[in-house]
Design a protein around this motif. Structure first.
Motif, PDB file in Angstrom:
ATOM      1  N   GLN A 132       0.831  -1.206   0.000  1.00 37.54           N
ATOM      2  CA  GLN A 132       0.000   0.000   0.000  1.00 37.54           C
ATOM      3  C   GLN A 132       0.867   1.259   0.000  1.00 37.54           C
ATOM      4  O   GLN A 132       0.414   2.337  -0.376  1.00 37.54           O
ATOM      5  CB  GLN A 132      -0.924   0.038   1.245  1.00 37.54           C
ATOM      6  CG  GLN A 132      -1.739  -1.218   1.484  1.00 37.54           C
ATOM      7  CD  GLN A 132      -2.727  -1.525   0.358  1.00 37.54           C
ATOM      8  OE1 GLN A 132      -3.142  -0.622  -0.363  1.00 37.54           O
ATOM      9  NE2 GLN A 132      -3.080  -2.797   0.209  1.00 37.54           N
ATOM     10  N   SER A 135       4.838   4.945  -4.268  1.00 39.06           N
ATOM     11  CA  SER A 135       4.155   5.333  -5.505  1.00 39.06           C
ATOM     12  C   SER A 135       4.087   4.154  -6.479  1.00 39.06           C
ATOM     13  O   SER A 135       4.799   3.166  -6.332  1.00 39.06           O
ATOM     14  CB  SER A 135       4.915   6.497  -6.147  1.00 39.06           C
ATOM     15  OG  SER A 135       6.229   6.083  -6.425  1.00 39.06           O
ATOM     16  N   TYR A 136       3.215   4.299  -7.471  1.00 33.04           N
ATOM     17  CA  TYR A 136       3.043   3.282  -8.521  1.00 33.04           C
ATOM     18  C   TYR A 136       3.409   3.898  -9.856  1.00 33.04           C
ATOM     19  O   TYR A 136       3.337   5.111  -9.986  1.00 33.04           O
ATOM     20  CB  TYR A 136       1.600   2.765  -8.503  1.00 33.04           C
ATOM     21  CG  TYR A 136       1.421   1.694  -7.448  1.00 33.04           C
ATOM     22  CD1 TYR A 136       1.537   0.358  -7.788  1.00 33.04           C
ATOM     23  CD2 TYR A 136       1.182   2.044  -6.129  1.00 33.04           C
ATOM     24  CE1 TYR A 136       1.401  -0.625  -6.813  1.00 33.04           C
ATOM     25  CE2 TYR A 136       1.046   1.073  -5.157  1.00 33.04           C
ATOM     26  CZ  TYR A 136       1.162  -0.268  -5.507  1.00 33.04           C
ATOM     27  OH  TYR A 136       1.045  -1.248  -4.552  1.00 33.04           O
ATOM     28  N   LYS A 155       0.284  -1.513 -11.705  1.00 37.69           N
ATOM     29  CA  LYS A 155      -0.090  -0.089 -11.763  1.00 37.69           C
ATOM     30  C   LYS A 155      -0.757   0.372 -10.475  1.00 37.69           C
ATOM     31  O   LYS A 155      -0.921   1.562 -10.236  1.00 37.69           O
ATOM     32  CB  LYS A 155      -1.027   0.159 -12.959  1.00 37.69           C
ATOM     33  CG  LYS A 155      -0.318  -0.004 -14.304  1.00 37.69           C
ATOM     34  CD  LYS A 155      -1.133   0.490 -15.469  1.00 37.69           C
ATOM     35  CE  LYS A 155      -2.223  -0.453 -15.943  1.00 37.69           C
ATOM     36  NZ  LYS A 155      -1.859  -1.835 -16.222  1.00 37.69           N
ATOM     37  N   ASN A 156      -1.188  -0.599  -9.661  1.00 40.39           N
ATOM     38  CA  ASN A 156      -1.868  -0.248  -8.412  1.00 40.39           C
ATOM     39  C   ASN A 156      -1.776  -1.451  -7.456  1.00 40.39           C
ATOM     40  O   ASN A 156      -1.377  -2.548  -7.869  1.00 40.39           O
ATOM     41  CB  ASN A 156      -3.337   0.114  -8.697  1.00 40.39           C
ATOM     42  CG  ASN A 156      -4.004  -0.956  -9.549  1.00 40.39           C
ATOM     43  OD1 ASN A 156      -3.939  -2.134  -9.206  1.00 40.39           O
ATOM     44  ND2 ASN A 156      -4.598  -0.562 -10.670  1.00 40.39           N
ATOM     45  N   ASP A 158      -3.983  -3.434  -6.284  1.00 41.88           N
ATOM     46  CA  ASP A 158      -4.779  -4.607  -6.684  1.00 41.88           C
ATOM     47  C   ASP A 158      -3.988  -5.506  -7.630  1.00 41.88           C
ATOM     48  O   ASP A 158      -4.012  -6.741  -7.516  1.00 41.88           O
ATOM     49  CB  ASP A 158      -6.077  -4.177  -7.381  1.00 41.88           C
ATOM     50  CG  ASP A 158      -7.059  -3.622  -6.372  1.00 41.88           C
ATOM     51  OD1 ASP A 158      -6.808  -3.799  -5.158  1.00 41.88           O
ATOM     52  OD2 ASP A 158      -8.048  -2.995  -6.789  1.00 41.88           O
ATOM     53  N   GLU A 159      -3.280  -4.882  -8.586  1.00 44.57           N
ATOM     54  CA  GLU A 159      -2.519  -5.689  -9.541  1.00 44.57           C
ATOM     55  C   GLU A 159      -1.359  -6.406  -8.839  1.00 44.57           C
ATOM     56  O   GLU A 159      -0.999  -7.530  -9.192  1.00 44.57           O
ATOM     57  CB  GLU A 159      -1.979  -4.808 -10.682  1.00 44.57           C
ATOM     58  CG  GLU A 159      -3.083  -4.384 -11.641  1.00 44.57           C
ATOM     59  CD  GLU A 159      -2.554  -3.640 -12.868  1.00 44.57           C
ATOM     60  OE1 GLU A 159      -3.405  -3.157 -13.630  1.00 44.57           O
ATOM     61  OE2 GLU A 159      -1.326  -3.532 -13.060  1.00 44.57           O
TER      62      GLU A 159
END
Ligand code: GLY
Length: 418
Positions: A132, A135-136, A155-156, A158-159
């Motif tokens: 969490q 940065s992404y 990218k986030n 979830d991925e």
């Protein structure tokens, strides 16, 4: 000089093809049905290392070149050395630079080689929490061998968690618990800096860049590599000096300090950032596939003296080899479904002819009723030389158009800069 190349794929085919231009007795074991069809012999129907060793002794093999990382991970290099052979390939300790991303990152930290900051996760709970932060995009890498498929750019969160599920819950990369590394994403362009290394000296081969994603414009999942161009469009002498001083020199110093006996191929995967600074993305401890196919097409001299010097630890006095100024473009033809589950058994036609500047190298093919059929994801590739990238691309794609099997797919942008 009698040389044995171990492996099955296009990389090994291209090495054996190149060595055969200078030596009569070159064996590729086990090779594949395609390499046998084009006249490169194997050692017969044997699989165990003991049998290979006995057979190689009977044939008076002078030098063994190990192609795939899986054989290095089994410590075949050390075992063959113990059996008395000259071998190109590091033992287990050196091979860990490729077999363990965690080992490689810690090695780079000790050597102070520029590489992205990283964190290690041991399980899903840790990763779900840690991911969490920051940065992404982030880069997630499996800590183990995964044929080029164990890396995602998330990218986030979830991925990132989806990748961790595939590793730890679905266990698509194997049953044992594996570590995942999270790295900062460094935007830029990639370069493969591949050379021979004897633990004290590194002799770079020419440069190359591979195309890892399955679809044009770097779309789709990572693969083992869908094509390559040599020389790399991204290397210049200023950048190469930075690579030598900031990356190669500290690696060699650390090998010597830590007494790592590295006699093999060191492949340094490099990201070049927008300030023209090189960062190490990964190490491989063997020739790249498909970069090697493009390199072998451009190599003008015999590779054997460099291989022998590597195996003997005498690279410091080895003479450099010459490369044609021409560009080589190598395009991989893949089976339907690659890089996921693939369709095998499809008859392949149109592969029979080659010329001095257009070559076919076989990766995953087998014989069915005397016909070559697809037997895996990357089936074969076409390499072409040209006076520039466009000419090499045109020749490679023209040749590939005449090769047919059900579901063949390949990238159309190999060689183009991004
Ligand atoms: N082309 C990437 C590799 O050989 O791992």
């Amino acid at each position: 000089m009698k040389i044995l190349v171990l492996g099955t794929g296009g990389r090994e085919h291209s090495i054996a093809w190149k060595l055969k231009q200078h030596h009569r007795d070159v064996y590729l074991h086990p090779g594949n049905a395609g390499t046998l069809k084009v006249g490169i012999p194997n050692l017969g129907n044997i699989t165990s290392l003991d049998e290979i060793s006995i057979h190689a002794k009977n044939l008076n093999i002078d030098l063994i070149v190990i192609g795939p990382e899986a054989l290095l991970a089994q410590d075949q290099a050390s075992q063959l050395r113990k059996a008395g052979f000259l071998v190109v390939g590091p033992g287990l300790e050196g091979a860990q630079l490729e077999t363990s991303k965690v080992f490689a990152k810690k090695f780079m930290a000790r050597a102070q080689v520029p590489s992205a900051a990283f964190r290690i996760y041991l399980n899903l709970e840790e990763l779900t929490q840690g991911i969490q932060n920051g940065s992404y995009p982030k880069v997630l890498k499996l800590d183990g061998l995964a044929a080029g498929k164990g890396v995602v750019i998330a990218k986030n969160p979830d991925e990132a968690i989806e990748f961790a599920h595939r590793v730890w819950v679905q266990k698509v990369f194997g049953p044992s618990p594996q570590r995942i590394i999270e790295e900062d994403f460094i935007p830029g362009v990639e370069l493969s800096y591949i050379g021979l290394c004897d633990g004290k000296t590194f002799v770079p081969l020419s440069s190359s860049t591979d195309f890892k994603r399955v679809y044009d414009e770097d779309k789709g999942p990572n693969t083992g590599g869908m094509g390559a161009v040599s020389p790399s469009p991204y290397l210049n002498s200023e950048l190469e000096n930075k690579i030598k001083t900031r990356i190669v020199a500290p690696i060699l110093k650390t090998f010597v300090e830590e007494k790592i006996d590295f006699r093999g191929v060191l492949y340094i995967g490099i990201m070049i950032d927008r300030h023209q600074n090189p960062w190490v993305l990964e190490f491989n401890t063997r020739f790249g596939d498909p970069e090697t196919q493009s390199l072998m097409m451009r190599m003008e001299d015999d590779l054997t003296p460099l291989l022998l010097a590597t195996a003997k630890g005498q690279l410091a006095t080895a003479a450099p080899i010459r490369w044609t100024d021409q560009t080589a473009v190598y395009v991989v033809g893949a089976a339907l479904g690659y890089p996921d589950k693939v369709l095998t058994g499809s008859p392949i036609s149109g592969w029979e002819t080659t010329s001095s500047d257009v070559q076919i190298f076989f990766s995953s093919v087998e014989l069915k009723n005397q016909t070559l059929v697809t037997a895996g994801g990357r089936v074969l590739g076409v390499g072409a030389l040209g006076n520039n990238v466009e000419e090499a691309r045109t020749k490679a794609y023209q040749r590939l158009k005449n090769i047919v099997w059900e579901g063949i797919h390949y990238r159309k942008d190999i060689g183009l800069t991004r």
